[in-house]
Scaffold this motif. Structure first.
Motif, PDB file in Angstrom:
ATOM      1  N   GLU A   1     128.097 -16.645-105.054  1.00 30.97           N
ATOM      2  CA  GLU A   1     127.342 -15.623-104.337  1.00 30.97           C
ATOM      3  C   GLU A   1     126.776 -16.274-103.076  1.00 30.97           C
ATOM      4  OE1 GLU A   1     124.679 -13.031-106.405  1.00 30.97           O
ATOM      5  OE2 GLU A   1     125.674 -13.389-108.335  1.00 30.97           O
ATOM      6  N   THR A   2     126.600 -15.489-102.013  1.00 34.53           N
ATOM      7  CA  THR A   2     126.205 -16.085-100.730  1.00 34.53           C
ATOM      8  C   THR A   2     124.900 -15.504-100.198  1.00 34.53           C
ATOM      9  OG1 THR A   2     127.506 -14.485 -99.449  1.00 34.53           O
ATOM     10  CG2 THR A   2     128.621 -16.501-100.131  1.00 34.53           C
TER      11      THR A   2
ATOM     12  N   TYR B   1     115.405 -18.088-100.995  1.00 39.63           N
ATOM     13  CA  TYR B   1     114.144 -18.373-101.667  1.00 39.63           C
ATOM     14  C   TYR B   1     113.604 -17.115-102.356  1.00 39.63           C
ATOM     15  CZ  TYR B   1     109.215 -19.659-102.263  1.00 39.63           C
ATOM     16  OH  TYR B   1     107.963 -19.890-102.778  1.00 39.63           O
ATOM     17  N   THR B   2     113.591 -16.012-101.630  1.00 38.67           N
ATOM     18  CA  THR B   2     113.051 -14.763-102.167  1.00 38.67           C
ATOM     19  C   THR B   2     113.821 -14.315-103.398  1.00 38.67           C
ATOM     20  OG1 THR B   2     112.310 -14.068 -99.973  1.00 38.67           O
ATOM     21  CG2 THR B   2     112.568 -12.343-101.626  1.00 38.67           C
ATOM     22  N   LYS B   3     115.138 -14.403-103.348  1.00 39.70           N
ATOM     23  CA  LYS B   3     115.969 -13.969-104.474  1.00 39.70           C
ATOM     24  C   LYS B   3     115.679 -14.808-105.718  1.00 39.70           C
ATOM     25  CE  LYS B   3     119.645 -11.343-105.641  1.00 39.70           C
ATOM     26  NZ  LYS B   3     121.005 -11.671-105.185  1.00 39.70           N
ATOM     27  N   ILE B   4     115.567 -16.101-105.555  1.00 41.20           N
ATOM     28  CA  ILE B   4     115.309 -16.974-106.702  1.00 41.20           C
ATOM     29  C   ILE B   4     113.876 -16.805-107.197  1.00 41.20           C
ATOM     30  CG2 ILE B   4     115.068 -19.404-107.401  1.00 41.20           C
ATOM     31  CD1 ILE B   4     117.555 -19.991-105.704  1.00 41.20           C
ATOM     32  N   GLN B   5     112.938 -16.644-106.269  1.00 39.24           N
ATOM     33  CA  GLN B   5     111.528 -16.475-106.642  1.00 39.24           C
ATOM     34  C   GLN B   5     111.319 -15.184-107.439  1.00 39.24           C
ATOM     35  OE1 GLN B   5     108.700 -15.406-103.562  1.00 39.24           O
ATOM     36  NE2 GLN B   5     107.232 -16.914-104.336  1.00 39.24           N
ATOM     37  N   GLN B   6     112.022 -14.121-107.081  1.00 35.12           N
ATOM     38  CA  GLN B   6     111.855 -12.833-107.752  1.00 35.12           C
ATOM     39  C   GLN B   6     112.386 -12.855-109.172  1.00 35.12           C
ATOM     40  OE1 GLN B   6     113.812 -10.207-104.989  1.00 35.12           O
ATOM     41  NE2 GLN B   6     111.925  -9.754-103.865  1.00 35.12           N
ATOM     42  N   GLY B   7     113.284 -13.791-109.473  1.00 35.62           N
ATOM     43  CA  GLY B   7     113.841 -13.880-110.812  1.00 35.62           C
ATOM     44  C   GLY B   7     114.930 -12.847-111.028  1.00 35.62           C
TER      45      GLY B   7
ATOM     46  N   HIS C   1     107.561 -24.576-107.912  1.00 31.93           N
ATOM     47  CA  HIS C   1     108.095 -24.779-109.261  1.00 31.93           C
ATOM     48  C   HIS C   1     109.331 -23.916-109.521  1.00 31.93           C
ATOM     49  CE1 HIS C   1     104.444 -27.050-110.030  1.00 31.93           C
ATOM     50  NE2 HIS C   1     103.727 -26.013-109.642  1.00 31.93           N
ATOM     51  N   LEU C   2     110.189 -23.825-108.525  1.00 31.75           N
ATOM     52  CA  LEU C   2     111.413 -23.035-108.650  1.00 31.75           C
ATOM     53  C   LEU C   2     112.637 -23.884-108.958  1.00 31.75           C
ATOM     54  CD1 LEU C   2     111.029 -20.487-105.689  1.00 31.75           C
ATOM     55  CD2 LEU C   2     110.494 -20.148-108.113  1.00 31.75           C
ATOM     56  N   LEU C   3     112.451 -25.203-109.078  1.00 28.53           N
ATOM     57  CA  LEU C   3     113.581 -26.097-109.296  1.00 28.53           C
ATOM     58  C   LEU C   3     113.435 -26.904-110.578  1.00 28.53           C
ATOM     59  CD1 LEU C   3     114.017 -27.570-105.689  1.00 28.53           C
ATOM     60  CD2 LEU C   3     115.181 -25.594-106.703  1.00 28.53           C
ATOM     61  N   LYS C   4     114.568 -27.217-111.172  1.00 30.96           N
ATOM     62  CA  LYS C   4     114.617 -28.128-112.308  1.00 30.96           C
ATOM     63  C   LYS C   4     114.911 -29.534-111.784  1.00 30.96           C
ATOM     64  CE  LYS C   4     114.522 -25.342-116.028  1.00 30.96           C
ATOM     65  NZ  LYS C   4     113.597 -25.515-117.148  1.00 30.96           N
ATOM     66  N   PRO C   5     114.269 -30.558-112.331  1.00 29.63           N
ATOM     67  CA  PRO C   5     114.599 -31.918-111.895  1.00 29.63           C
ATOM     68  C   PRO C   5     116.027 -32.282-112.282  1.00 29.63           C
ATOM     69  CG  PRO C   5     113.089 -31.954-113.757  1.00 29.63           C
ATOM     70  CD  PRO C   5     113.200 -30.530-113.334  1.00 29.63           C
ATOM     71  N   ILE C   6     116.622 -33.148-111.498  1.00 27.02           N
ATOM     72  CA  ILE C   6     117.991 -33.599-111.770  1.00 27.02           C
ATOM     73  C   ILE C   6     117.956 -34.748-112.766  1.00 27.02           C
ATOM     74  CG2 ILE C   6     119.986 -34.752-110.726  1.00 27.02           C
ATOM     75  CD1 ILE C   6     119.358 -33.097-108.184  1.00 27.02           C
TER      76      ILE C   6
END
Length: 358
Positions: free
Chosen positions: A66-67, A75-81, A102-107
Motif C-alpha cells: 500500500e502506498t 503517520y496519520t493512518k498508522i496513528q488512527q489504527g 509510541h507507534l513503533l516496535k523496537p527492532i
C-alpha cells in the motif's frame, strides 16, 4: 420411538461436531494463510517490482503493498489504527516523531542479518540512536536541477542564484514546506531546524521575493515537466533528479556547497504489525547487497548499503551529486521533529508563500 429420537439426537450431535471441526480447520487454514502475508506501507514506486517477485518466490510470503504520498499522511493512518502494516518507510524526522508517539516496535537485532552492510556513517544517527527502531533504506539530498538548454553550466551553484532576475517564471519547486522553507533558511545561513520565529519570518519574506521566478509549485509531476523541458530549473530531491536526468540528457543536478538537507528513508515496524517472521525475512532480504544494489539501480536514489555500492556502475557511485564526498556531507543537515506547533508554523508560512505566488 425413544430409540429413534436417541438416534436422531446422536446424528445431530455428530453433525455439530463435524461442522465445528470443519470451521476450526477453515480458521486454522485461514490463519496459516494469513501468516504468509507481509503488508508493506511504502512511498509510490519506491521498490523494484522484480524484487517483490523474487522475495515471494524465495520465501513463500505474499507481499501486499500500500502506498502513501507524504510522511504526514502515513503517520496519520498508522496513528488512527485499524491497519495491520508490517513495515513502513518514514523519513528520519518522522521516525523520531513516531518513536515519541509510541507507534513503533523496537527492532530485534538478533533476528537481523546484514545490518553491518549499512555504511557506519548512516548508523546510530540522532533521530534513532543505535537504530533501535529503524534501518536505513535510501538516502539523498535536496538540490537544484537545471536544463543546459536554458541555463549555462556552472551558472547555478548556490541557493541565492535562484533569485536572479534572469530566471523569471523559469523555476519549479517541489511542494514541500520543510524543503522550500529549508532552502530559504540555508540561503540566509540558518539551520533547517530553526525554531526562531524571526528567522522563519525572514525566510518567508525571502521566498516572497522569489515568487516572480517561480513558474509552478508541484508534486510528483515535476519529474515529467522537467524531463519534457517545461522549465529551466527546479528544486527537488536527488532521486527525483536522477530519474529526470535518465529521461533528458540536458539536465544536471547540483547540491549547493553552503549546505542542504540530508535525508534518510527507513524501514520501521509499526506497533500494529503482526507477521514477524515475514518482517525479518524481508528486512534481511533487502539488506543483501545484490538486492539493495538492484533496488538502487531501479529507484535512482543512493543506497546506504556499502557492499551494494560495489555492484553499481562506477559512473553512479563516483557522481558526487548523488554520492557526496565527506566534505559536502559535513555541510548537510538532517531534519528533526520540531513538534506539532513548529511544524504548523512552517506549514502556515509555506502556504502563505504559495498564496502570495498566486
Amino acid at each position: 420411538m425413544k430409540r429413534l429420537m436417541s438416534f436422531l439426537v446422536a446424528i445431530g450431535a455428530l453433525c455439530l461436531l463435524l461442522f465445528a471441526g470443519s470451521r476450526h480447520l477453515q480458521q486454522s487454514q485461514g490463519l496459516t494463510s494469513g501468516n504468509k502475508v507481509l503488508t508493506l506501507y511504502n512511498w509510490g514506486d519506491y521498490i523494484d517490482p522484480k524484487l517483490i517477485t523474487k522475495f515471494q518466490k524465495e520465501t513463500g510470503y505474499k507481499v501486499q503493498v500500500e502506498t502513501f504520498d507524504s510522511n504526514e499522511a502515513m503517520y496519520t493512518k498508522i496513528q488512527q489504527g485499524g491497519t495491520n502494516y508490517d513495515l513502513a518507510v518514514p523519513s528520519e524526522y518522522m521516525v523520531q516523531k513516531m518513536r515519541k508517539a509510541h507507534l513503533l516496535k523496537p527492532i530485534d537485532k538478533s533476528r537481523v542479518h546484514g545490518l553491518t552492510n549499512i555504511d557506519k556513517r548512516f548508523r546510530n544517527l540522532a533521530f534513532d540512536p543505535e537504530n533501535r527502531y529503524s534501518i536505513p533504506y535510501f538516502w539523498g539530498t535536496l538540490g537544484i536541477i537545471y536544463n543546459d538548454q536554458y541555463v549555462k553550466p556552472g551558472a547555478v551553484q548556490h541557493w541565492d542564484d535562484l533569485w536572479s532576475p534572469a530566471y523569471r517564471n523559469k523555476i519549479m519547486l517541489v511542494d514541500s514546506s520543510r524543503d522550500i522553507m529549508g532552502m530559504a533558511l540555508l540561503s540566509q545561513g540558518h539551520s533547517v531546524n530553526t525554531t526562531d520565529i524571526a528567522q522563519l519570518d525572514a525566510a518567508k519574506a525571502k521566498l516572497d521575493r522569489l515568487s516572480p521566478n517561480v513558474k509552478a509549485i508541484v508534486a510528483d509531476e515535476i519529474k515529467m515537466y522537467m524531463a519534457q523541458n517545461e522549465a529551466a530549473l527546479a528544486v527537488t530531491w536527488s532521486g527525483e533528479a536522477s530519474e529526470m536526468m535518465a529521461n533528458n540528457s540536458h539536465l544536471h543536478y547540483v547540491v549547493p556547497s553552503e549546505g542542504s538537507n540530508l535525508w534518510f528513508d527507513n524501514l520501521v515496524i509499526p506497533k500494529t504489525a503482526k507477521h514477524y517472521k515475514a518482517i525479518y525475512a524481508f528486512i534481511n532480504f533487502m539488506l543483501k547487497p545484490e538486492n539493495a544494489a538492484q533496488n538502487a539501480a531501479y529507484i535512482g536514489y543512493a543506497t546506504p548499503n556499502d557492499p551494494a555500492k560495489k555492484l553499481l556502475p562506477r559512473s553512479v557511485v563516483n557522481d558526487k551529486a548523488f554520492y557526496p564526498d565527506q566534505t559536502t556531507l559535513a555541510h548537510l543537515q538532517v531534519y528533526q521533529d520540531l513538534g506539532n506547533r513548529m511544524v504548523g508554523i512552517y506549514n502556515d508560512k509555506f502556504l502563505e508563500f504559495k498564496m502570495f505566488k498566486h
